[in-house]
Design a protein around this motif. Structure first.
Motif, PDB file in Angstrom:
ATOM      1  N   PRO A 189       0.828  -1.211   0.000  1.00 19.69           N
ATOM      2  CA  PRO A 189       0.000   0.000   0.000  1.00 19.69           C
ATOM      3  C   PRO A 189       0.863   1.263   0.000  1.00 19.69           C
ATOM      4  CG  PRO A 189      -0.102  -1.101   2.127  1.00 19.69           C
ATOM      5  CD  PRO A 189       0.738  -1.965   1.245  1.00 19.69           C
ATOM      6  N   LEU A 190       0.308   2.354  -0.460  1.00 18.81           N
ATOM      7  CA  LEU A 190       1.078   3.608  -0.540  1.00 18.81           C
ATOM      8  C   LEU A 190       1.534   4.081   0.836  1.00 18.81           C
ATOM      9  CD1 LEU A 190      -0.817   5.682  -3.242  1.00 18.81           C
ATOM     10  CD2 LEU A 190       1.566   4.880  -3.313  1.00 18.81           C
ATOM     11  N   ASN A 191       0.661   3.818   1.855  1.00 16.22           N
ATOM     12  CA  ASN A 191       1.004   4.262   3.212  1.00 16.22           C
ATOM     13  C   ASN A 191       1.638   3.134   4.037  1.00 16.22           C
ATOM     14  OD1 ASN A 191      -1.321   2.797   3.270  1.00 16.22           O
ATOM     15  ND2 ASN A 191      -2.316   4.026   4.862  1.00 16.22           N
ATOM     16  N   ALA A 192       2.440   2.273   3.368  1.00 12.15           N
ATOM     17  CA  ALA A 192       3.032   1.100   4.045  1.00 12.15           C
ATOM     18  C   ALA A 192       3.813   1.511   5.304  1.00 12.15           C
ATOM     19  CB  ALA A 192       3.946   0.352   3.077  1.00 12.15           C
ATOM     20  N   ALA A 193       4.610   2.576   5.194  1.00 10.53           N
ATOM     21  CA  ALA A 193       5.450   2.974   6.331  1.00 10.53           C
ATOM     22  C   ALA A 193       4.581   3.339   7.530  1.00 10.53           C
ATOM     23  CB  ALA A 193       6.344   4.148   5.934  1.00 10.53           C
ATOM     24  N   SER A 194       3.493   4.080   7.284  1.00  9.34           N
ATOM     25  CA  SER A 194       2.687   4.465   8.459  1.00  9.34           C
ATOM     26  C   SER A 194       1.922   3.270   9.012  1.00  9.34           C
ATOM     27  CB  SER A 194       1.776   5.663   8.164  1.00  9.34           C
ATOM     28  OG  SER A 194       1.015   5.400   7.050  1.00  9.34           O
TER      29      SER A 194
ATOM     30  N   VAL B 152       3.878  -7.271   5.793  1.00  2.25           N
ATOM     31  CA  VAL B 152       4.507  -7.750   4.554  1.00  2.25           C
ATOM     32  C   VAL B 152       3.926  -9.082   4.059  1.00  2.25           C
ATOM     33  CG1 VAL B 152       6.649  -6.459   4.818  1.00  2.25           C
ATOM     34  CG2 VAL B 152       6.522  -8.734   5.785  1.00  2.25           C
ATOM     35  N   VAL B 153       3.563  -9.994   4.985  1.00  5.32           N
ATOM     36  CA  VAL B 153       2.991 -11.277   4.549  1.00  5.32           C
ATOM     37  C   VAL B 153       1.610 -11.013   3.930  1.00  5.32           C
ATOM     38  CG1 VAL B 153       2.175 -13.540   5.332  1.00  5.32           C
ATOM     39  CG2 VAL B 153       4.324 -12.622   6.235  1.00  5.32           C
ATOM     40  N   ALA B 154       0.825 -10.160   4.599  1.00  3.90           N
ATOM     41  CA  ALA B 154      -0.498  -9.819   4.066  1.00  3.90           C
ATOM     42  C   ALA B 154      -0.381  -9.102   2.715  1.00  3.90           C
ATOM     43  CB  ALA B 154      -1.246  -8.936   5.069  1.00  3.90           C
ATOM     44  N   TRP B 155       0.718  -8.433   2.484  1.00  8.67           N
ATOM     45  CA  TRP B 155       0.914  -7.726   1.206  1.00  8.67           C
ATOM     46  C   TRP B 155       1.557  -8.621   0.142  1.00  8.67           C
ATOM     47  CZ3 TRP B 155       3.740  -3.308   4.279  1.00  8.67           C
ATOM     48  CH2 TRP B 155       2.799  -2.609   5.050  1.00  8.67           C
ATOM     49  N   GLY B 156       1.744  -9.917   0.480  1.00  2.00           N
ATOM     50  CA  GLY B 156       2.248 -10.881  -0.506  1.00  2.00           C
ATOM     51  C   GLY B 156       3.760 -10.985  -0.571  1.00  2.00           C
ATOM     52  N   GLY B 157       4.460 -10.451   0.429  1.00  5.15           N
ATOM     53  CA  GLY B 157       5.926 -10.475   0.392  1.00  5.15           C
ATOM     54  C   GLY B 157       6.538 -11.618   1.180  1.00  5.15           C
ATOM     55  N   SER B 158       7.839 -11.796   0.996  1.00  6.96           N
ATOM     56  CA  SER B 158       8.588 -12.777   1.781  1.00  6.96           C
ATOM     57  C   SER B 158       8.920 -12.141   3.141  1.00  6.96           C
ATOM     58  CB  SER B 158       9.887 -13.146   1.065  1.00  6.96           C
ATOM     59  OG  SER B 158      10.775 -12.052   1.095  1.00  6.96           O
ATOM     60  N   HIS B 159       9.258 -12.985   4.112  1.00 10.97           N
ATOM     61  CA  HIS B 159       9.700 -12.403   5.376  1.00 10.97           C
ATOM     62  C   HIS B 159      10.694 -13.303   6.072  1.00 10.97           C
ATOM     63  CE1 HIS B 159       7.118 -15.173   7.554  1.00 10.97           C
ATOM     64  NE2 HIS B 159       7.575 -14.714   8.691  1.00 10.97           N
ATOM     65  N   ARG B 160      11.678 -12.661   6.718  1.00 17.51           N
ATOM     66  CA  ARG B 160      12.673 -13.386   7.505  1.00 17.51           C
ATOM     67  C   ARG B 160      12.968 -12.509   8.727  1.00 17.51           C
ATOM     68  NH1 ARG B 160      18.270 -16.135   5.763  1.00 17.51           N
ATOM     69  NH2 ARG B 160      17.083 -16.750   3.951  1.00 17.51           N
ATOM     70  N   VAL B 161      12.792 -13.097   9.914  1.00 22.45           N
ATOM     71  CA  VAL B 161      12.977 -12.328  11.153  1.00 22.45           C
ATOM     72  C   VAL B 161      14.342 -12.667  11.768  1.00 22.45           C
ATOM     73  CG1 VAL B 161      12.149 -12.106  13.540  1.00 22.45           C
ATOM     74  CG2 VAL B 161      10.519 -12.034  11.646  1.00 22.45           C
ATOM     75  N   CYS B 162      15.074 -11.651  12.196  1.00 23.22           N
ATOM     76  CA  CYS B 162      16.385 -11.855  12.825  1.00 23.22           C
ATOM     77  C   CYS B 162      16.447 -11.038  14.112  1.00 23.22           C
ATOM     78  CB  CYS B 162      17.516 -11.348  11.928  1.00 23.22           C
ATOM     79  SG  CYS B 162      17.479 -12.039  10.271  1.00 23.22           S
ATOM     80  N   VAL B 163      16.887 -11.673  15.180  1.00 28.95           N
ATOM     81  CA  VAL B 163      17.103 -10.963  16.447  1.00 28.95           C
ATOM     82  C   VAL B 163      18.443 -11.412  17.017  1.00 28.95           C
ATOM     83  CG1 VAL B 163      16.225 -10.491  18.775  1.00 28.95           C
ATOM     84  CG2 VAL B 163      14.608 -10.846  16.901  1.00 28.95           C
ATOM     85  N   ASP B 164      19.460 -10.609  16.843  1.00 32.16           N
ATOM     86  CA  ASP B 164      20.761 -10.799  17.488  1.00 32.16           C
ATOM     87  C   ASP B 164      21.641 -11.899  16.886  1.00 32.16           C
ATOM     88  OD1 ASP B 164      22.743 -10.267  19.499  1.00 32.16           O
ATOM     89  OD2 ASP B 164      21.997 -11.937  20.675  1.00 32.16           O
ATOM     90  N   THR B 165      21.055 -13.080  16.603  1.00 28.58           N
ATOM     91  CA  THR B 165      21.902 -14.236  16.313  1.00 28.58           C
ATOM     92  C   THR B 165      22.231 -14.428  14.824  1.00 28.58           C
ATOM     93  OG1 THR B 165      19.914 -15.563  16.353  1.00 28.58           O
ATOM     94  CG2 THR B 165      21.211 -15.548  18.365  1.00 28.58           C
TER      95      THR B 165
ATOM     96  N   ASP C 192      11.225  -9.129   0.531  1.00 30.90           N
ATOM     97  CA  ASP C 192      11.521  -8.832  -0.879  1.00 30.90           C
ATOM     98  C   ASP C 192      10.662  -7.685  -1.411  1.00 30.90           C
ATOM     99  OD1 ASP C 192       9.099 -10.143  -0.951  1.00 30.90           O
ATOM    100  OD2 ASP C 192       9.694 -11.656  -2.428  1.00 30.90           O
ATOM    101  N   LEU C 193       9.793  -7.136  -0.553  1.00 33.56           N
ATOM    102  CA  LEU C 193       8.968  -6.000  -0.991  1.00 33.56           C
ATOM    103  C   LEU C 193       9.784  -4.715  -0.939  1.00 33.56           C
ATOM    104  CD1 LEU C 193       5.630  -6.695   0.925  1.00 33.56           C
ATOM    105  CD2 LEU C 193       6.199  -7.276  -1.446  1.00 33.56           C
ATOM    106  N   GLU C 194       9.415  -3.772  -1.776  1.00 34.20           N
ATOM    107  CA  GLU C 194      10.096  -2.477  -1.768  1.00 34.20           C
ATOM    108  C   GLU C 194       9.235  -1.500  -0.958  1.00 34.20           C
ATOM    109  OE1 GLU C 194      12.514  -1.889  -4.803  1.00 34.20           O
ATOM    110  OE2 GLU C 194      13.288  -0.163  -3.682  1.00 34.20           O
ATOM    111  N   VAL C 195       9.767  -1.061   0.183  1.00 37.85           N
ATOM    112  CA  VAL C 195       9.050  -0.069   1.008  1.00 37.85           C
ATOM    113  C   VAL C 195       9.955   1.157   1.085  1.00 37.85           C
ATOM    114  CG1 VAL C 195       7.925   0.394   3.233  1.00 37.85           C
ATOM    115  CG2 VAL C 195       8.038  -1.960   2.381  1.00 37.85           C
TER     116      VAL C 195
END
Ligand code: B12
Ligand code: SF4
Ligand code: SF4
Length: 342
Positions: free
Chosen positions: A3-8, A115-128, A168-171
């Motif tokens: 969506p256009l307002n993805a950041a908000s 991002v998943v709802a918008w059809g994108g890939s996702h990978r979460v990283c915390v520290d490791t 992989d989405l462009e925001v």
């Protein structure tokens, strides 16, 4: 479809999830990434061998995740200012529940709602994961990398713990924030072990967080007196930062300090007792022998003759690591007694 307002939408959802800051970066190597090679060439990583594995990937998130186009970075404050009633200090981030699990859950929830709802890939990283997290958070405009090497946020100071969502989405990215350390050098001066060879660079081998957490073996004797009453980690170069002036304590209830018994009592614990007391906290990863090693060092620095019986019992412990540190601590207490300083 983004969506256009993805950041908000991302910002609004992150606030609802209890996250304190959010920024968006393009998936590319951050500023100063190449300094990682200098850092490694000086062996500043000590025994953290995993830091030296595949530095090219660590320096460039595109090598870690070639599909990634955007990195969404979130921060949650770990600040705690109420000292615990027991002897011995634990770094603020480790006084309550483990942030890794908590932040991962929040980042996964943020991913599902956006991002998943918008059809994108996702990978979460915390520290490791092999990412330069602080430089990437700076690229995402959350704050700047201070002279203590930590990410400094205008409102939360150096206390944000960082979580990452690669997609992989462009925001549209946020602009980076400029360095606001100015002429301040407080963090460099306060460090008890002189762990900063120069501003913005840390020799981990001298850092008390490394010596009390990552270091698997004995704590070199030259550093033991400098540990003072620090049982796990160190917050010295965070506490002095002038960017704490607007910082509030952590709002996340799970980060509230957990009660713990006195040091003497913990010296008699076996692995099972240690595990049941610290499961779900960052201290769990240390395992029993290193925890008792740290207790011995603290008692050697602040203990009294009333701790000698417990330390003498620990001199017969099954672990050579505990035995040696207990002997050192008992000798220090006796020496203070002889000098009339107890
Ligand atoms: C290894 C590690 C450690 C090591 C080494 C720390 C270090 N500064 O490198 C040890 C065990 C000592 C440690 C300690 C702590 N850690 Co730690 N650690 C990490 C880890 C896993 C990797 C850090 C790393 O890449 N180091 C390698 C060096 C080369 O990278 P760098 O510090 O970013 O260095 C860059 C600068 O030197 C820069 N540079 C060089 N010259 C110049 C000049 C200028 C002007 C600038 C701007 C930059 C610059 O180039 C380098 C490479 O890009 C990260 C998680 C992650 N995956 O990133 C957590 C992480 C950095 N740790 C964290 C925390 C909370 C801590 C402690 C506060 C815990 C505690 N209270 O005890 C202490 C803080 C000590 C300190 N002052 O850094 C948080 C920091 C959050 C924040 N707000 O910054 C992180 C991000 C984990 C997380 N997900 O929240 N940690
Ligand atoms: S955490 Fe403590 S020992 Fe490590 S660099 Fe900061 S002040 Fe020095
Ligand atoms: S204490 Fe001063 S020099 Fe250090 S990070 Fe904070 S503002 Fe920068």
């Amino acid at each position: 479809m983004v969506p256009l307002n993805a950041a908000s939408i991302l910002r609004e959802n992150s606030r609802r999830l209890g996250l304190d800051a959010l920024g968006i970066a393009p998936a590319r190597a951050p500023a100063h990434a190449q300094s990682l090679h200098d850092w490694l060439s000086q062996s500043f990583q000590g025994e953290m061998a995993w830091m030296a594995r595949d530095p090219e990937t660590r320096a460039d998130p595109k090598k870690y995740d070639p599909l990634a186009r955007t990195i969404i970075v979130a921060g949650i404050s770990s600040r705690q200012t109420t000292p615990p009633p027991q002897r011995g200090r634990i770094a603020a981030y480790a006084q309550g529940s483990d942030y890794h699990d908590l932040l991962r859950e929040k980042m996964e929830a943020l991913a599902r709602e956006t991002v998943v709802a918008w059809g994108g890939s996702h990978r979460v990283c915390v520290d490791t994961s092999p990412l330069l997290e602080k430089p990437l958070a700076a690229l995402a405009g959350i704050g700047w990398q201070g002279k203590n090497t930590l990410l400094i946020h205008r409102e939360h100071g150096p206390w944000l713990l960082l979580g990452f969502l690669l997609t992989d989405l462009e925001v549209t990215a946020d602009p980076p924030v400029s360095d606001h350390c100015g002429s301040c050098t407080r963090c460099l001066e306060v460090c008890p072990t002189g762990a900063f060879p120069r501003p913005y660079v840390l020799d981990a081998r001298r850092c008390l967080a490394y010596l009390t957490i990552e270091n698997p073996g004995p704590i070199p004797e030259e550093f033991r007196p400098l540990i003072g009453d620090r049982l796990f980690g160190c917050d010295e170069c965070l506490e002095v930062c002038p960017w704490n002036r607007h910082a509030k304590n952590a709002q996340e209830i799970k980060f509230s300090p957990r009660p713990r018994p006195d040091l003497r009592e913990m010296l008699s614990w076996d692995e099972a007792r240690f595990r049941s007391a610290f499961r779900g906290t960052p201290i769990f990863r240390l395992k029993r022998d290193r925890w008792l090693r740290n207790i011995c060092v603290v008692l050697g620095n602040i203990g009294t003759t009333s701790d000698l019986t417990a330390l003498e019992a620990a001199c017969g412990d099954g672990s050579p690591l505990v035995r040696e540190h207990a002997g050192w601590a008992a000798a220090r207490i006796r020496a203070r007694e002889t000098e009339g300083k107890n």
